[in-house]
Motif scaffolding. Structure first.
Motif, mmCIF file in Angstrom:
data_model
loop_
_atom_site.group_PDB
_atom_site.id
_atom_site.type_symbol
_atom_site.label_atom_id
_atom_site.label_comp_id
_atom_site.label_asym_id
_atom_site.label_seq_id
_atom_site.Cartn_x
_atom_site.Cartn_y
_atom_site.Cartn_z
ATOM 1 N N THR A 100 0.818 -1.213 0.000
ATOM 2 C CA THR A 100 0.000 0.000 0.000
ATOM 3 C C THR A 100 0.854 1.266 0.000
ATOM 4 O OG1 THR A 100 -1.788 -1.160 1.139
ATOM 5 C CG2 THR A 100 -1.790 1.241 1.291
ATOM 6 N N LEU A 101 1.951 1.258 0.755
ATOM 7 C CA LEU A 101 2.831 2.427 0.788
ATOM 8 C C LEU A 101 3.352 2.764 -0.594
ATOM 9 C CD1 LEU A 101 4.993 1.697 3.971
ATOM 10 C CD2 LEU A 101 3.181 3.394 3.764
ATOM 11 N N ASN A 149 2.265 5.865 -2.846
ATOM 12 C CA ASN A 149 3.375 6.775 -2.560
ATOM 13 C C ASN A 149 3.195 7.464 -1.208
ATOM 14 O OD1 ASN A 149 5.845 8.036 -3.094
ATOM 15 N ND2 ASN A 149 4.863 9.796 -4.098
ATOM 16 N N LEU A 150 2.918 6.659 -0.183
ATOM 17 C CA LEU A 150 2.746 7.185 1.169
ATOM 18 C C LEU A 150 4.101 7.333 1.858
ATOM 19 C CD1 LEU A 150 -0.376 5.132 2.330
ATOM 20 C CD2 LEU A 150 -0.315 7.404 1.295
ATOM 21 N N SER A 151 4.224 8.350 2.689
ATOM 22 C CA SER A 151 5.484 8.681 3.337
ATOM 23 C C SER A 151 5.553 8.123 4.758
ATOM 24 C CB SER A 151 5.628 10.210 3.402
ATOM 25 O OG SER A 151 4.649 10.749 4.289
ATOM 26 N N ASP A 152 6.714 8.309 5.386
ATOM 27 C CA ASP A 152 6.848 7.917 6.788
ATOM 28 C C ASP A 152 5.936 8.743 7.684
ATOM 29 O OD1 ASP A 152 8.654 5.971 6.197
ATOM 30 O OD2 ASP A 152 10.390 6.945 7.095
ATOM 31 N N ILE A 206 -3.492 10.669 3.213
ATOM 32 C CA ILE A 206 -3.569 9.220 2.985
ATOM 33 C C ILE A 206 -4.788 8.890 2.134
ATOM 34 C CG2 ILE A 206 -3.879 6.965 4.095
ATOM 35 C CD1 ILE A 206 -2.476 8.215 6.577
ATOM 36 N N LEU A 207 -5.933 9.452 2.497
ATOM 37 C CA LEU A 207 -7.170 9.171 1.774
ATOM 38 C C LEU A 207 -7.117 9.738 0.356
ATOM 39 C CD1 LEU A 207 -9.665 9.956 4.669
ATOM 40 C CD2 LEU A 207 -8.969 7.698 3.849
ATOM 41 N N TRP A 208 -6.584 10.929 0.208
ATOM 42 C CA TRP A 208 -6.489 11.565 -1.115
ATOM 43 C C TRP A 208 -5.604 10.753 -2.052
ATOM 44 C CZ3 TRP A 208 -2.333 14.106 -3.639
ATOM 45 C CH2 TRP A 208 -2.696 14.807 -4.804
#
Length: 318
Positions: A70-71, A75-78, A101-103
């Motif tokens: 998922t990360l 492209n989710l960050s720390d 996160i949702l966006w």
């Protein structure tokens, strides 16, 4: 973990509220330290004492995010991962991180099923909204339905349960679930199990958890907030400890790089007592310096001009 053998308890810890040196109230607490192999190192009370894990479970619920791709997909960050593990205060900065996160996951905020806090306008402001956003992001990544992500049998909850079962080497069907206040499942677990989880988180031996550990210790303000115990402890120790609080007197801390975990339960659920216990035990174990202990004590042990907390008792070997 302790199937077929009852472990004898040791003396509990006691927290006294002193008003000008005279005891006004007393709290009793239990604490356990384990290593990352699940071996019991020290204890006050019974390591088999069970409690609902509440929010100390969040870093392990977040494994569904790190283990599912998922990360990378979104492209989710720390910082995103830290807010997924958080019990935040609903500040503008924290709410924006949950929204991010949702966006990025293309999930509408109306999909959140956590409550709206009293006096607030949005579910994004609820202290568990990051955890919920993480569950929705995993569901989006893996093609799971979004409308029932809190159900016990939803695939994202079953994925989380399977990860817990794997870490604790315990059959998934033996875990006892219940609804947390936010509506997500939590589990009734022994203090020894909670300490073992945090020892594994702190050991850095699991790549999925190593990313979670780094996110929490590098972004402590996302995990709680300015002036909150978890944030201040992780900031003062500069990544040497990972800390997460839970409701009803639960607190867990991991010694980073050494594979040791501490779990605390205040039996009457008092928030103030668990912080005093944590400082007392961390000082006893040498996990914090005298100067850090003094710094924390100014906020969490000295409660005003006329009152302070005092901890009696020590952890011992069984």
């Amino acid at each position: 973990m302790t199937r077929g053998r009852k472990i004898q308890a040791t003396a509990e810890l006691e927290v006294r509220l002193l008003r000008e040196g005279i005891t006004e109230s007393v709290h009793h607490a239990q604490a356990v330290i384990c290593d990352d192999r699940g071996r019991l190192l020290l204890c006050a009370g019974s390591p088999e004492t069970a409690t609902f894990a509440r929010s100390v479970l969040k870093p392990f619920q977040a494994i569904a995010v790190t283990a599912s791709g998922t990360l990378e997909r979104f492209n989710l960050s720390d910082r995103d991962l830290a807010i997924i593990c958080s019990s935040h205060r609903g500040t503008i900065e924290q709410v924006r991180q949950v929204f991010n996160i949702l966006w990025r996951s293309d999930v509408d905020p109306t999909a959140l099923q956590c409550p709206i806090p009293d006096g607030k306008q949005s579910r994004l402001q609820y202290n568990c909204s990051g955890k919920h956003a993480g569950m929705l992001a995993v569901s989006q990544q893996l093609g799971y339905p979004l409308n029932n992500y809190l159900h016990y049998n939803h695939p994202v909850q079953q994925l989380i349960l399977s990860k817990l079962a794997e870490l604790l080497k315990n059959p998934a069907e033996e875990f006892i679930p219940a609804r947390d206040d936010c509506g997500a499942p939590t589990y009734f677990m022994q203090l020894r199990q909670l300490a073992w989880l945090y020892a594994q988180l702190a050991s850095g031996g699991n790549l999925d958890m190593e990313r979670i550990l780094r996110a929490m210790t590098h972004h402590p303000t996302m995990v709680a907030g300015e002036g909150e115990f978890d944030t201040e402890l992780m900031r003062l120790t500069e990544g040497e400890l990972v800390s997460k609080t839970g409701a009803e007197g639960v607190q867990c801390i991991g010694r980073v790089g050494e594979g040791m975990g501490l779990a605390i339960k205040v039996m009457d659920g008092a928030k103030r007592a668990k912080y005093a216990i944590a400082i007392h035990v961390l000082r006893q174990m040498g996990w914090i310096s005298p100067s850090i202990a003094e710094n924390l004590a100014e906020t969490y042990i000295t409660l005003g001009r006329y009152k302070r907390l005092e901890v009696a008792g020590d952890l011992s070997m069984l």
